[in-house]
Each structure stands twice: as structure tokens, then as C-alpha cells.
Design a protein around this motif. Structure first.
Motif, PDB file in Angstrom:
ATOM      1  N   ALA A 222       0.740  -1.281   0.330  1.00 25.67           N
ATOM      2  CA  ALA A 222      -0.371  -0.082   0.086  1.00 25.67           C
ATOM      3  C   ALA A 222       1.119   1.037  -0.083  1.00 25.67           C
ATOM      4  N   LEU A 223      -0.078   2.617  -0.684  1.00 22.63           N
ATOM      5  CA  LEU A 223       1.159   3.984  -0.542  1.00 22.63           C
ATOM      6  C   LEU A 223       1.616   4.483   0.981  1.00 22.63           C
ATOM      7  N   ILE A 224       1.279   3.960   1.997  1.00 23.00           N
ATOM      8  CA  ILE A 224       1.632   4.383   3.258  1.00 23.00           C
ATOM      9  C   ILE A 224       3.409   3.564   3.672  1.00 23.00           C
ATOM     10  N   GLY A 225       3.686   2.974   2.793  1.00 29.23           N
ATOM     11  CA  GLY A 225       5.214   2.366   2.867  1.00 29.23           C
ATOM     12  C   GLY A 225       5.535   2.870   2.616  1.00 29.23           C
ATOM     13  N   THR A 226       5.289   3.418   1.023  1.00 28.33           N
ATOM     14  CA  THR A 226       6.168   4.280   0.354  1.00 28.33           C
ATOM     15  C   THR A 226       5.869   6.125   0.207  1.00 28.33           C
ATOM     16  N   ALA A 227       4.955   6.141   0.687  1.00 26.18           N
ATOM     17  CA  ALA A 227       4.707   7.709   0.112  1.00 26.18           C
ATOM     18  C   ALA A 227       5.627   8.447   1.233  1.00 26.18           C
ATOM     19  N   PRO A 228       5.635   9.835   0.965  1.00 30.93           N
ATOM     20  CA  PRO A 228       6.867  10.776   1.714  1.00 30.93           C
ATOM     21  C   PRO A 228       5.766  11.256   2.806  1.00 30.93           C
ATOM     22  N   THR A 229       6.631  11.083   3.542  1.00 36.86           N
ATOM     23  CA  THR A 229       5.980  11.658   4.808  1.00 36.86           C
ATOM     24  C   THR A 229       6.707  13.826   5.332  1.00 36.86           C
ATOM     25  N   LEU A 230       8.221  12.896   5.200  1.00 36.83           N
ATOM     26  CA  LEU A 230       8.726  13.995   5.589  1.00 36.83           C
ATOM     27  C   LEU A 230       9.328  14.739   4.549  1.00 36.83           C
ATOM     28  N   CYS A 231       9.578  15.479   4.774  1.00 40.24           N
ATOM     29  CA  CYS A 231      10.464  16.459   3.469  1.00 40.24           C
ATOM     30  C   CYS A 231      10.855  17.857   3.953  1.00 40.24           C
ATOM     31  N   GLY A 232      12.138  18.771   3.537  1.00 44.21           N
ATOM     32  CA  GLY A 232      12.510  19.004   3.251  1.00 44.21           C
ATOM     33  C   GLY A 232      14.250  19.949   2.823  1.00 44.21           C
ATOM     34  N   LYS A 233      13.897  20.801   2.186  1.00 44.32           N
ATOM     35  CA  LYS A 233      15.062  21.277   1.460  1.00 44.32           C
ATOM     36  C   LYS A 233      16.076  21.567   2.139  1.00 44.32           C
ATOM     37  N   LEU A 234      17.346  21.634   1.287  1.00 47.34           N
ATOM     38  CA  LEU A 234      18.525  21.074   1.992  1.00 47.34           C
ATOM     39  C   LEU A 234      19.753  22.910   1.803  1.00 47.34           C
ATOM     40  N   VAL A 235      20.062  24.018   2.988  1.00 44.11           N
ATOM     41  CA  VAL A 235      20.202  25.019   2.533  1.00 44.11           C
ATOM     42  C   VAL A 235      21.439  25.332   2.821  1.00 44.11           C
ATOM     43  N   ALA A 236      22.349  26.263   2.694  1.00 50.61           N
ATOM     44  CA  ALA A 236      23.413  26.319   3.183  1.00 50.61           C
ATOM     45  C   ALA A 236      23.341  27.312   4.819  1.00 50.61           C
ATOM     46  N   SER A 237      24.166  26.822   5.455  1.00 47.15           N
ATOM     47  CA  SER A 237      23.913  27.091   6.623  1.00 47.15           C
ATOM     48  C   SER A 237      25.413  27.491   7.592  1.00 47.15           C
ATOM     49  N   GLN A 238      25.186  28.488   8.268  1.00 45.19           N
ATOM     50  CA  GLN A 238      26.216  28.970   9.244  1.00 45.19           C
ATOM     51  C   GLN A 238      27.344  28.765  10.148  1.00 45.19           C
ATOM     52  N   MET A 239      25.999  27.154  10.903  1.00 43.73           N
ATOM     53  CA  MET A 239      25.884  26.736  11.856  1.00 43.73           C
ATOM     54  C   MET A 239      27.308  25.145  11.723  1.00 43.73           C
ATOM     55  N   ASN A 240      27.830  25.027  12.006  1.00 41.98           N
ATOM     56  CA  ASN A 240      28.831  24.182  11.905  1.00 41.98           C
ATOM     57  C   ASN A 240      28.397  22.006  12.550  1.00 41.98           C
ATOM     58  N   THR A 241      27.894  22.604  14.017  1.00 45.82           N
ATOM     59  CA  THR A 241      27.180  21.644  14.631  1.00 45.82           C
ATOM     60  C   THR A 241      25.649  21.117  15.029  1.00 45.82           C
ATOM     61  N   MET A 242      25.369  20.712  15.653  1.00 50.45           N
ATOM     62  CA  MET A 242      23.957  20.431  15.557  1.00 50.45           C
ATOM     63  C   MET A 242      23.544  20.999  16.977  1.00 50.45           C
ATOM     64  N   PRO A 243      22.142  22.102  17.213  1.00 56.56           N
ATOM     65  CA  PRO A 243      22.392  22.775  18.683  1.00 56.56           C
ATOM     66  C   PRO A 243      21.738  21.699  18.890  1.00 56.56           C
ATOM     67  N   SER A 244      21.313  20.996  19.549  1.00 55.06           N
ATOM     68  CA  SER A 244      20.966  19.571  19.844  1.00 55.06           C
ATOM     69  C   SER A 244      22.210  19.157  20.681  1.00 55.06           C
ATOM     70  N   GLY A 245      22.203  18.621  22.440  1.00 58.22           N
ATOM     71  CA  GLY A 245      23.026  17.370  22.603  1.00 58.22           C
ATOM     72  C   GLY A 245      22.766  15.919  22.979  1.00 58.22           C
ATOM     73  N   GLY A 246      23.165  15.372  23.019  1.00 59.78           N
ATOM     74  CA  GLY A 246      22.241  13.403  23.449  1.00 59.78           C
ATOM     75  C   GLY A 246      22.877  13.092  21.218  1.00 59.78           C
ATOM     76  N   VAL A 247      23.737  13.345  20.678  1.00 62.83           N
ATOM     77  CA  VAL A 247      23.385  12.404  19.540  1.00 62.83           C
ATOM     78  C   VAL A 247      23.893  11.830  19.366  1.00 62.83           C
ATOM     79  N   GLN A 248      23.563   9.863  19.167  1.00 59.80           N
ATOM     80  CA  GLN A 248      24.317   9.655  19.429  1.00 59.80           C
ATOM     81  C   GLN A 248      25.248   9.316  18.049  1.00 59.80           C
ATOM     82  N   THR A 249      26.606   8.070  18.429  1.00 58.06           N
ATOM     83  CA  THR A 249      26.841   8.124  17.402  1.00 58.06           C
ATOM     84  C   THR A 249      27.700   7.132  16.989  1.00 58.06           C
ATOM     85  N   GLY A 250      28.435   6.225  15.255  1.00 61.68           N
ATOM     86  CA  GLY A 250      28.649   5.634  15.313  1.00 61.68           C
ATOM     87  C   GLY A 250      27.724   4.654  14.513  1.00 61.68           C
ATOM     88  N   GLY A 251      28.101   5.489  12.966  1.00 58.99           N
ATOM     89  CA  GLY A 251      26.721   4.366  12.188  1.00 58.99           C
ATOM     90  C   GLY A 251      25.456   4.133  11.737  1.00 58.99           C
TER      91      GLY A 251
END
Ligand SMILES: [Cu+2]
Length: 287
Positions: A222-251
């Protein structure tokens, strides 16, 4: 409640194939330690209600090394457990209760935008993957948790992040085509897979736009398996780090996958309008 692992060998769920696009000149920003870009991910309406899903993605390019950090929330958590529901949706019973896979990509060289309601060209109330492609373009990179990040991995749910809320972080070698598109402002992030609890009803009753049938299923997904749910244009940023902590790392990690044990119960599932309502009602009750 028992947690079930996703044991779905090589199952194409979403295929976002083919779209055309032309490069265009644009600007990009430079920063120390690489060039950073960001995308605020929002619901593709009407596939998901505005505000029901959200996300944020940061991408930094150092040469051809791309580091992506992403947080999303509000997506479909787990696949149904009821056999009739699964069958009706074209999902093999082996998937019962598994974390809902959300394939995700950097789409490139479209119109650099997210699809709006007018993208629903067949008027069924759902924007399919194909219908969204004029807006966001073809797949440049698959944001998989491991292995290939090429278009060849686009539909491999075994390497897709999954669950309602997840944090994704991965550093990988990005292909030149995608890098060029990003630098030219021609890249859009898309996360796929709709929530049965709030998806348009046609997404539960209509086969996906790409003709994908999962191995072991008796009908097209069914379409629920494939249809797009989230979308956002990628734009240049002045920031070099994610503003929030707690990001898991590793693969490529996922977190917050909830084990909600969807239980649709028997009956109700011949997928008329009443059945669709029943799916939603039951799903909603458990979330
Ligand atoms: Cu995609």
C-alpha cells in the motif's frame, strides 16, 4: 512486550526512481571545518497532518566526506501485527510488529521544493513518491544506516532507520552528483513511510505508485509504505554543529523506537471506508 527485530531480507519498500533534473547555478556558504547545510523537515501534506511529524537535518561536507545528523519525530512506529491488516496493506506477515522502516534520501535536481497538495495529480488524496518527484527530484543519496548510500540502496528497508522517533548520524563518502547538487542548492531531504493512524485513507487502500510487491506478500504494498511523509529543502547554514546534544554516534543509529504492539484485532479489514476508519481508530487508541 516482546520486541521484534526487523528480519526482512532485502525488501524494497519505497522506490523513488527516475526523475529528471537540470543543474542550476546557486550559492553556497563556507565555514571553518567544512561547509554546512541544514534542512527543517516538515509534514508532506496531506500525507501527514501538519505538525504531526517533524525533523531537523544537518549535513557537513569536508571534501567528499559527508556527515549527516538528523532527528525526526512523529513517524509511524511499528508495523501492524494483525494478519488481516498486514495482508490488506501488502505487508508480509513476517513483518508483524517490526519497527516501521523509513527509507530516506537526498533527492536532487528537481524544483528544489517539497510537494504541495497540487502534486496529487490523480486526486486520490495522497502524494505518491512519483507524484512528488517533480518537486524534489531524483534520488542522489540514500541515507541508510549502513552499507551503500547510493541510489541502489534506495529501497532497502533493512538499512533504513525505523520507528516513530529516531536520531540518525552517519559519516560517509558522498557521490559527486549529490555534492554538486547540494552546492547548487538543488537538494531536498525526503523521509518516506506514512503513519496508518493519520494517513489519508487512500494510502491504505491503494497500491504504491511504483508497483512494489514485497517478497511474501500477496498484493502490492500500500501507499503508506512508500509515500513521502517528511520533506525539507537543504540550504546552506552558518552553523557547523547540531544545536542539540545527546546525539548518538556510530554508523547510523536509531533510538526511541517504541514497541507499541499494534493490535488491530480480527475483522474490520476488508478495507472499505469503514475498515479504514477502524484501522485508524484502533491504531490511534494505542498511541
Ligand atoms: Cu526518497
Amino acid at each position: 512486550m516482546q520486541k521484534k527485530k526487523l528480519l526482512l531480507s532485502a525488501l524494497p519498500v519505497a522506490a523513488c526512481v527516475a526523475a529528471l533534473g537540470a543543474g542550476a547555478p546557486a550559492a553556497h556558504a563556507a565555514g571553518s571545518g567544512g561547509t554546512s547545510y541544514q534542512a527543517n523537515l516538515a509534514a508532506v501534506s496531506p500525507n501527514a497532518p501538519a505538525g504531526a511529524v517533524s525533523g531537523q537535518l544537518m549535513l557537513t561536507l569536508n571534501g567528499n566526506q559527508a556527515t549527516v545528523t538528523e532527528h525526526v519525530s512523529g513517524l509511524a512506529a511499528t508495523l501492524p501485527t494483525d494478519k488481516k491488516t498486514l495482508t490488506a496493506l501488502g505487508i508480509p506477515v513476517a513483518f508483524a510488529g517490526a519497527p516501521f522502516p523509513h527509507v530516506q534520501h537526498i533527492h536532487i535536481n528537481g524544483q528544489d521544493s517539497c510537494p504541495t497538495a497540487s502534486a496529487d495529480t490523480n486526486g486520490d488524496g495522497v502524494i505518491s513518491t512519483v507524484e512528488g518527484q517533480p518537486a524534489y527530484g531524483m534520488i542522489g543519496t540514500t541515507l541508510s544506516v549502513k552499507g551503500s548510500t547510493g541510489a541502489s540502496a534506495a529501497t532497502d528497508v533493512t538499512v533504513a532507520p525505523s520507528g516513530a522517533n529516531f536520531t540518525y548520524k552517519r559519516t560517509f563518502t558522498m557521490n559527486q552528483t549529490t555534492m554538486t547538487a547540494i552546492k547548487n542548492n538543488k537538494a531536498v531531504i525526503v523521509v518516506h513511510g506514512l503513519n496508518p493512524a493519520n494517513a489519508p485513507k487512500a494510502s491504505l487502500t491503494t497500491a504504491n505508485s511504483l508497483g512494489v510487491t514485497l517478497p511474501g506478500a500477496t498484493k502490492k504494498l500500500a501507499l503508506i509504505g512508500t509515500a513521502p511523509t517528511l520533506c525539507g529543502k537543504l540550504v546552506a547554514s552558518q552553523m557547523n554543529t547540531m544545536p542539540s546534544g545527546g546525539v548518538q554516534t556510530g554508523g547510523g543509529s536509531t533510538s526511541g523506537t517504541q514497541d507499541l504492539g499494534l493490535y488491530y484485532g480480527a475483522g474490520a479489514l476488508l478495507l472499505g471506508a469503514g475498515a479504514v476508519f477502524e484501522i485508524r481508530r484502533r491504531y490511534a487508541k494505542q498511541h
